[in-house]
Motif scaffolding. Structure first.
Motif, short mmCIF file in Angstrom:
data_model
loop_
_atom_site.label_atom_id
_atom_site.label_comp_id
_atom_site.label_asym_id
_atom_site.label_seq_id
_atom_site.Cartn_x
_atom_site.Cartn_y
_atom_site.Cartn_z
N UNK A 102 0.82 -1.21 0.00
CA UNK A 102 0.00 0.00 0.00
C UNK A 102 0.85 1.27 0.00
N UNK A 103 2.17 1.11 0.27
CA UNK A 103 3.05 2.27 0.33
C UNK A 103 4.02 2.29 -0.85
N UNK A 104 3.75 1.46 -1.86
CA UNK A 104 4.58 1.47 -3.06
C UNK A 104 5.97 0.88 -2.87
N UNK A 105 6.16 0.08 -1.80
CA UNK A 105 7.49 -0.50 -1.56
C UNK A 105 7.67 -1.73 -2.46
N UNK B 282 6.06 -12.05 -2.98
CA UNK B 282 5.25 -12.84 -2.04
C UNK B 282 6.09 -13.68 -1.10
N UNK B 283 7.43 -13.72 -1.32
CA UNK B 283 8.29 -14.58 -0.47
C UNK B 283 8.23 -14.17 1.00
N UNK B 284 8.10 -12.88 1.27
CA UNK B 284 8.12 -12.46 2.67
C UNK B 284 6.92 -13.02 3.46
N UNK B 285 5.68 -12.82 3.00
CA UNK B 285 4.56 -13.43 3.75
C UNK B 285 4.62 -14.96 3.76
N UNK B 286 5.13 -15.55 2.67
CA UNK B 286 5.20 -17.02 2.60
C UNK B 286 6.09 -17.55 3.71
N UNK B 287 7.31 -17.02 3.80
CA UNK B 287 8.27 -17.57 4.76
C UNK B 287 7.98 -17.13 6.19
N UNK B 288 7.42 -15.93 6.32
CA UNK B 288 7.07 -15.49 7.68
C UNK B 288 6.00 -16.41 8.25
N UNK B 289 5.07 -16.83 7.42
CA UNK B 289 4.02 -17.74 7.88
C UNK B 289 4.51 -19.16 8.09
N UNK B 290 5.23 -19.69 7.08
CA UNK B 290 5.66 -21.09 7.13
C UNK B 290 6.60 -21.37 8.30
N UNK C 123 2.01 -6.74 10.85
CA UNK C 123 2.02 -5.35 10.37
C UNK C 123 3.03 -5.17 9.24
N UNK C 124 4.21 -5.78 9.41
CA UNK C 124 5.24 -5.68 8.36
C UNK C 124 4.76 -6.30 7.05
N UNK C 125 4.11 -7.45 7.19
CA UNK C 125 3.61 -8.13 5.98
C UNK C 125 2.61 -7.23 5.27
N UNK C 126 1.73 -6.58 6.05
CA UNK C 126 0.74 -5.69 5.42
C UNK C 126 1.44 -4.49 4.76
N UNK C 127 2.46 -3.94 5.44
CA UNK C 127 3.16 -2.77 4.90
C UNK C 127 3.84 -3.13 3.58
N UNK C 128 4.44 -4.32 3.53
CA UNK C 128 5.17 -4.69 2.32
C UNK C 128 4.31 -5.38 1.26
N UNK C 129 3.23 -6.08 1.71
CA UNK C 129 2.50 -6.90 0.74
C UNK C 129 1.00 -6.67 0.66
N UNK C 130 0.47 -5.81 1.51
CA UNK C 130 -0.96 -5.48 1.42
C UNK C 130 -1.87 -6.58 1.94
N UNK C 131 -3.18 -6.47 1.63
CA UNK C 131 -4.18 -7.40 2.14
C UNK C 131 -4.01 -8.80 1.58
N UNK C 132 -3.64 -8.89 0.30
CA UNK C 132 -3.41 -10.21 -0.29
C UNK C 132 -2.24 -10.88 0.41
N UNK D 170 -1.50 -10.53 3.49
CA UNK D 170 -2.00 -11.02 4.79
C UNK D 170 -2.72 -12.36 4.61
N UNK D 171 -3.48 -12.50 3.52
CA UNK D 171 -4.17 -13.77 3.28
C UNK D 171 -3.15 -14.88 3.04
N UNK D 172 -2.11 -14.55 2.26
CA UNK D 172 -1.03 -15.53 2.01
C UNK D 172 -0.38 -15.91 3.33
N UNK D 173 -0.17 -14.91 4.19
CA UNK D 173 0.43 -15.16 5.52
C UNK D 173 -0.44 -16.11 6.33
N UNK D 174 -1.75 -15.89 6.32
CA UNK D 174 -2.67 -16.74 7.09
C UNK D 174 -2.59 -18.19 6.60
N UNK D 175 -2.61 -18.37 5.28
CA UNK D 175 -2.58 -19.73 4.73
C UNK D 175 -1.22 -20.38 5.00
#
Lengths: 210, 423
Positions: free
Chosen positions: B191-194, B198-206, B375-384, B386-391
């Motif tokens: 959301x901030x154009x950074x 998708x690797x960050x939410x993937x590995x943070x979750x896994x 919060x970091x995942x949302x800042x870097x990857x947005x709502x999608x 966060x869904x990837x993080x949850x899964x």
């Protein structure tokens, strides 16, 4: 297994399926080169053959590409950042957004990650029409090119390769392979400038009769 | 040297901040390079070529020091890079035994060992991959089959616990692989154009949040020991060697990351525990950065963001002869300098971290870290994202439920690479 564990496992599986659906529907539309003008503003995926690559000082690149089946259908791919090389004749899948720049449609992509090489060119030479080479030989000076046409004015060491009313002089390194007048041939060689005669010619080692 | 120091500073920042990758720093330095080079040559009288080499020295230093410092958040917070993801498992287990400082120190030993081993091995590597032996193309074409063999061995490694565990491992491997195929193609946007992947939410979750959520409710971080560590030199040397050789493949082969190479390094060891794992995994990542540099000068191909930036700033002279080109020597020296400084800096930082960490209430801190990562995942990857993080978190919680290793989750990268290379 506890109920919460079962719930987590089911969520994991269903979530993966949802992400699969998102990936499928969010993926760019497959398009042909001829459809580009109709898809302005859309994310597309196009299979094409690289003709030329021109690097920019900013670190980007502009790639001229053509339809794999119709060499006359061409377009440009603008890469914001590019450190890889793409060779002439490489068959690539390009993903990007169709934009209009200076009245021409082109594909805009952030980096070379948007270009996936399906098949590398075996010949590492640019496949051209005779008229392209004849009208602007200087653009291809020093390059390896592949051209097809009809052999005319066959001499001992050279002949004219003609097609569509245009022609280019071809010099064979091995005169034993000189074609006969009227042969349909393909040649692969290098564009050379003759300083003495002040003209361009194609220096080839072999000509293949079609 | 001043530029190596600047690179070390950026590497420290990128290493400590999960989500900020040294590739982002390399890109930033590369876009500022023309201005920096002009300023340097105007004010110091340096030639533009020498100034360009200084900027590249900073980029290489940054990449090396980032490897050292990324073990701090991955051990103490559980926040992974894709490269350090597998280290969370031994790192976390050592943290829970009061050996968090030891875990980071072992990683530092692995990192510096990997850099030194790689610098010494780079010349034989060049003769094996390039002329006269020319094994490069054969190794490249064998890559997918090597990965398939590693995957099968990984699943079969559960055999000692029974056939059901093997079946469970295969199922988790398949699920993670399918998840990777779907998710790696998705484009996430900040959301901030950074700049993001998708690797960050993937590995943070896994590997990150799932590990913390899976910790016992009564868990408490024990007092962290900060005594000087004792290292078995033989085991450390073996771990460094296997890790560095695995890192050589990562630096050379397209599509392979340090995560897959760590699995190869794991198999290279008979006596493998959390301590040798930390050394080995760290050696993979640090050796990879040196071999990526060598690959750039051998083949002209950039295998990392840092090398892409270097290739854009200086002309890359092909390494054909026996001695490497001058610019490669300068960059390798910069990497060695960065590794030496980072070794001492990271151990000092880890000691300070360890002294503060055990005084903090684990449950509250764990919750804060989870919220911070979300919060970091949302800042870097947005709502999608966060869904990837949850899964990915849900998938990451399955292996401990079934009593199998979390390393099967590496299928998230291995399966897409196998498919891409074969098809």
């Amino acid at each position: 297994m506890r109920k919460i564990d079962l719930f987590i496992a089911i969520f994991a599986v269903l979530g993966t399926i949802c992400l699969g659906a998102i990936s499928h529907f969010a993926s760019p539309e497959e398009a042909k080169v001829s459809q580009i003008p109709l898809l302005e503003g859309k994310a597309v995926e196009i299979e094409c053959v690289v003709r030329q690559m021109h690097r920019l000082d900013s670190g980007g690149a502009i790639i001229s590409a053509r339809d794999p089946k119709n060499g006359s259908q061409r377009f440009s791919i603008f890469l914001e950042q590019c450190s890889s090389d793409f060779d002439f004749g490489d068959l690539v899948r390009a993903t990007g957004k169709v934009v209009k720049y200076n009245g021409e449609f082109e594909l805009y992509a952030l980096s070379e990650k948007s270009l996936h090489i399906i098949r590398e060119s075996a010949s590492k030479s640019a496949s051209l029409w005779v008229w392209e080479l004849a009208n602007n030989p200087g653009e291809y000076l020093g390059m390896a090119v592949e051209v097809s046409g009809v052999a005319n004015d066959c001499g001992k060491y050279s002949f004219m390769l003609e097609s569509g009313g245009c022609g280019i002089s071809v010099k064979l390194q091995e005169p034993e392979h000189m074609p006969v007048e009227g042969d349909d041939i393909s040649v692969r060689g290098q564009v050379i400038f003759d300083q003495e005669c002040f003209r361009y010619y194609l220096g080839v080692s072999d000509a293949v009769i079609d | 040297m001043p530029f190596a120091a600047i690179g070390i500073f950026f590497g420290v920042v990128a290493g400590l901040l999960p989500g900020l990758h040294p590739n982002n720093v390399a890109l930033m330095l590369s876009s500022l390079a023309p201005s920096i080079i002009l300023a340097l040559s105007s004010f110091t009288g340096m030639t533009q070529g020498a100034a360009a080499e200084m900027v590249c020295a900073a980029i290489v230093s940054c990449a090396v020091s980032n490897v050292f410092f990324s073990y701090l958040p991955s051990t103490f917070i559980g926040a992974p890079d894709p490269e350090t993801a597998l280290s969370i498992l031994p790192g976390h287990s050592m943290l829970m035994k009061g050996d968090g400082y030891k875990a980071v120190s072992l990683a530092a030993i692995g990192c510096i060992g990997g850099v030194v081993f790689a610098i010494l091995a780079v010349a034989p590597f060049r003769f094996i991959i390039g002329s006269p032996i020319n094994l490069g193309p054969a190794i490249k074409s064998a890559t997918p089959y090597i990965l398939i063999a590693i995957s099968i061995l990984l699943i079969l490694s559960e055999y000692g616990k029974g056939a059901k565990r093997v079946a469970a491992a295969a199922a988790v491997f398949a699920l993670a692989g399918i998840f990777g195929i779907f998710t790696l193609e998705i484009s996430v946007s900040s959301p901030f154009g950074l700049a993001t992947t998708p690797l960050f939410p993937i590995f943070t979750g896994l590997f990150g949040i799932s590990t913390m959520l899976g910790s016992s409710q009564d868990a408490k971080i024990p007092e962290q020991k900060t005594d000087e560590i004792n290292v078995d030199a033989k085991i450390a040397a073996k771990s460094i060697a296997t890790g560095s050789i695995a890192g050589a493949f990562v630096g050379f082969l397209p599509g392979l990351g340090p995560s897959q190479a760590t699995i190869v390094a794991n198999f290279g060891q008979k006596k493998f525990n959390a301590e040798s794992a930390m050394v080995s995994l760290a050696a993979v990542c640090s050796a990879d950065s040196i071999f990526a540099l060598a690959t750039l000068f051998m083949t002209g191909s950039a295998r990392s963001g840092a090398m892409t930036a270097v290739a854009e700033i200086i002309p890359v002279e092909q390494w054909d002869g026996i001695l490497p080109p001058n610019s490669m020597i300068i960059l390798a020296m910069s990497a060695l300098l960065s590794a030496t400084a980072s070794y001492f800096l990271v151990r000092i930082s880890a000691k300070k971290f360890a002294m503060v960490f055990s005084k903090l209430p684990y449950q509250k801190m764990s919750r804060c870290i989870v919220i911070f990562l979300i919060a970091l995942v949302w800042i870097f990857s947005g709502w999608l994202g966060l869904f990837i993080l949850a899964v990915s978190t849900a998938i990451g919680m399955i292996p401990p439920m079934l009593g199998i290793k979390r390393s099967h989750l590496m299928a998230v990268l291995i399966v897409p690479i196998i498919i891409r290379l074969i098809f």
